[in-house]
Design a protein around this motif. Structure first.
Motif, PDB file in Angstrom:
ATOM      1  N   ILE A 170       0.805  -1.388  -0.024  1.00  0.00           N
ATOM      2  CA  ILE A 170      -0.189   0.052   0.022  1.00  0.00           C
ATOM      3  C   ILE A 170       1.015   1.253   0.102  1.00  0.00           C
ATOM      4  CG2 ILE A 170      -1.738   1.129   1.354  1.00  0.00           C
ATOM      5  CD1 ILE A 170      -3.117  -1.352   2.154  1.00  0.00           C
ATOM      6  N   VAL A 171       1.932   1.162   0.818  1.00  0.00           N
ATOM      7  CA  VAL A 171       2.783   2.567   0.930  1.00  0.00           C
ATOM      8  C   VAL A 171       3.911   2.343   0.131  1.00  0.00           C
ATOM      9  CG1 VAL A 171       2.140   2.924   3.495  1.00  0.00           C
ATOM     10  CG2 VAL A 171       4.032   1.748   3.188  1.00  0.00           C
ATOM     11  N   ASP A 172       4.545   3.242  -0.194  1.00  0.00           N
ATOM     12  CA  ASP A 172       5.866   3.415  -0.956  1.00  0.00           C
ATOM     13  C   ASP A 172       7.058   2.353  -0.240  1.00  0.00           C
ATOM     14  OD1 ASP A 172       8.212   3.829  -2.625  1.00  0.00           O
ATOM     15  OD2 ASP A 172       7.655   6.001  -2.831  1.00  0.00           O
ATOM     16  N   LYS A 173       7.610   1.436  -1.152  1.00  0.00           N
ATOM     17  CA  LYS A 173       8.578   0.569  -0.689  1.00  0.00           C
ATOM     18  C   LYS A 173       9.923   1.225  -0.332  1.00  0.00           C
ATOM     19  CE  LYS A 173       6.566  -3.508  -3.014  1.00  0.00           C
ATOM     20  NZ  LYS A 173       6.880  -4.455  -3.988  1.00  0.00           N
ATOM     21  N   GLY A 174      10.244   2.456  -1.037  1.00  0.00           N
ATOM     22  CA  GLY A 174      11.492   3.080  -0.771  1.00  0.00           C
ATOM     23  C   GLY A 174      11.516   3.964   0.760  1.00  0.00           C
ATOM     24  N   PHE A 175      10.431   3.837   1.454  1.00  0.00           N
ATOM     25  CA  PHE A 175      10.315   4.373   2.650  1.00  0.00           C
ATOM     26  C   PHE A 175       9.868   3.505   3.723  1.00  0.00           C
ATOM     27  CE2 PHE A 175      10.821   7.913  -0.292  1.00  0.00           C
ATOM     28  CZ  PHE A 175      11.734   8.633   0.054  1.00  0.00           C
ATOM     29  N   ALA A 213       6.335   9.557   9.850  1.00  0.00           N
ATOM     30  CA  ALA A 213       7.652  10.098   9.113  1.00  0.00           C
ATOM     31  C   ALA A 213       8.068   9.121   8.234  1.00  0.00           C
ATOM     32  CB  ALA A 213       8.732  10.475  10.134  1.00  0.00           C
ATOM     33  N   PRO A 214       8.541   9.625   6.975  1.00  0.00           N
ATOM     34  CA  PRO A 214       9.122   8.804   6.025  1.00  0.00           C
ATOM     35  C   PRO A 214      10.780   8.553   6.153  1.00  0.00           C
ATOM     36  CG  PRO A 214       8.929  10.856   5.126  1.00  0.00           C
ATOM     37  CD  PRO A 214       8.463  11.192   6.606  1.00  0.00           C
ATOM     38  N   PHE A 215      11.040   7.077   6.494  1.00  0.00           N
ATOM     39  CA  PHE A 215      12.609   6.927   6.746  1.00  0.00           C
ATOM     40  C   PHE A 215      12.850   6.038   5.760  1.00  0.00           C
ATOM     41  CE2 PHE A 215      11.079   7.971  11.144  1.00  0.00           C
ATOM     42  CZ  PHE A 215      12.419   8.438  11.643  1.00  0.00           C
ATOM     43  N   PHE A 216      14.043   6.656   4.904  1.00  0.00           N
ATOM     44  CA  PHE A 216      14.617   5.891   3.763  1.00  0.00           C
ATOM     45  C   PHE A 216      14.751   4.323   4.111  1.00  0.00           C
ATOM     46  CE2 PHE A 216      18.105   5.212   0.772  1.00  0.00           C
ATOM     47  CZ  PHE A 216      17.344   5.055  -0.375  1.00  0.00           C
TER      48      PHE A 216
END
Length: 269
Positions: free
Chosen positions: A138-143, A195-198
């Motif tokens: 569902i969410v971006d795999k990069g973060f 918060a988006p963590f790489f």
């Protein structure tokens, strides 16, 4: 007759694939079991007063946890059992065990506030892992959506490792229980934040890199070799705040948060 045979073969293949998906593969789950054992061993060492060894056991658990998924993908032995087992092992090794080690290390001197801080960390890790499982695809795999539980454990155990290596200033050493509590509470809250963590999952094989990357890598190697304990803790601290910094940057630029689940009718690429 041919259609019947083809249908029978298709049914057999489906049953084989279903059985494979429910099978327990030895190799990747051995790494998961080893990661779980390291977390348990770390708690046992903390109860014996060997906090440096306990912190090292959690770091070893992180290394093994990073290998089980890669081994499963390389050997094509992914299974639903492995996914569930890995999640439970992560909760134990990076949720329960670091909280107990931190409590034995310094938080028990704070009484009720001490065990409350340890529980906040433990609860944050549990909620974070449950949300991660629910938001797969569902969410971006990069973060990562919030601080990953291994990174949260690294932050707390990195401080324990630093204190056991006698690398704290007299002021920090005098306030050791409170600093440990603050780190546990911060890690617990950050794990359940948006918060988006790489994550680094979208990084492929890179043939060339800019010169500044080589320069920064050389500086990091020098710092780690000269003082690995302090350098590792500084890196953990920088990563633990990087998600908030990037979220603030996105807010200033008016860009959407890549880890927030989409609304109805929206999709994440």
């Amino acid at each position: 007759m041919r259609k019947v045979r083809r249908s029978a073969r298709a049914n057999i293949r489906e049953r084989i694939q279903e059985a494979r998906s429910r099978s327990i593969f030895l190799l990747p789950n051995s790494f998961t079991m080893a990661s779980l054992f390291c977390g348990f061993w770390g708690v046992a060492q903390a109860m014996a007063g060997h906090f440096g060894v306990a912190a090292g056991a959690i770091f070893l658990s992180m290394l093994l946890d990073g290998m089980d998924g890669r081994v499963a993908r390389l050997t094509h032995t992914q299974s639903s059992f492995g996914e569930q087992f890995d999640s439970i092992a992560d909760m134990t090794a990076f949720g329960v065990c670091p909280a107990l080690i931190a409590y034995e290390f310094a938080l028990k001197d704070l009484g009720t506030f001490g065990w409350a801080a340890a529980f906040i960390y433990c609860a944050g890790a549990g909620v974070r892992l449950a949300r991660f499982n629910a938001n797969i695809g569902i969410v971006d795999k990069g973060f990562f959506q919030g601080l990953a539980s291994p990174a949260g454990a690294a932050l707390v155990m990195g401080f324990v490792w630093l204190a056991e290596a006698d690398q704290l200033t007299p002021y920090l050493a005098a306030h050791l229980p409170w600093i440990t509590a603050i780190l546990c509470i911060y890690a617990g809250i950050t794990m359940v934040s948006n918060a988006p963590f790489f994550s680094g999952k979208n990084i492929g094989f890179i043939r060339t890199v800019p010169f500044w990357v080589v320069l920064v890598t050389a500086i990091l190697v020098i710092c780690i070799s000269s003082n690995p304990t302090l350098t590792a803790f500084v890196i953990f601290c920088c990563y633990s705040v990087s998600g908030y910094i990037y979220q603030f940057y996105l807010w200033c630029r008016g860009r959407p948060n890549p880890v927030k689940p989409p609304r109805a009718g929206e999709t994440i690429k």
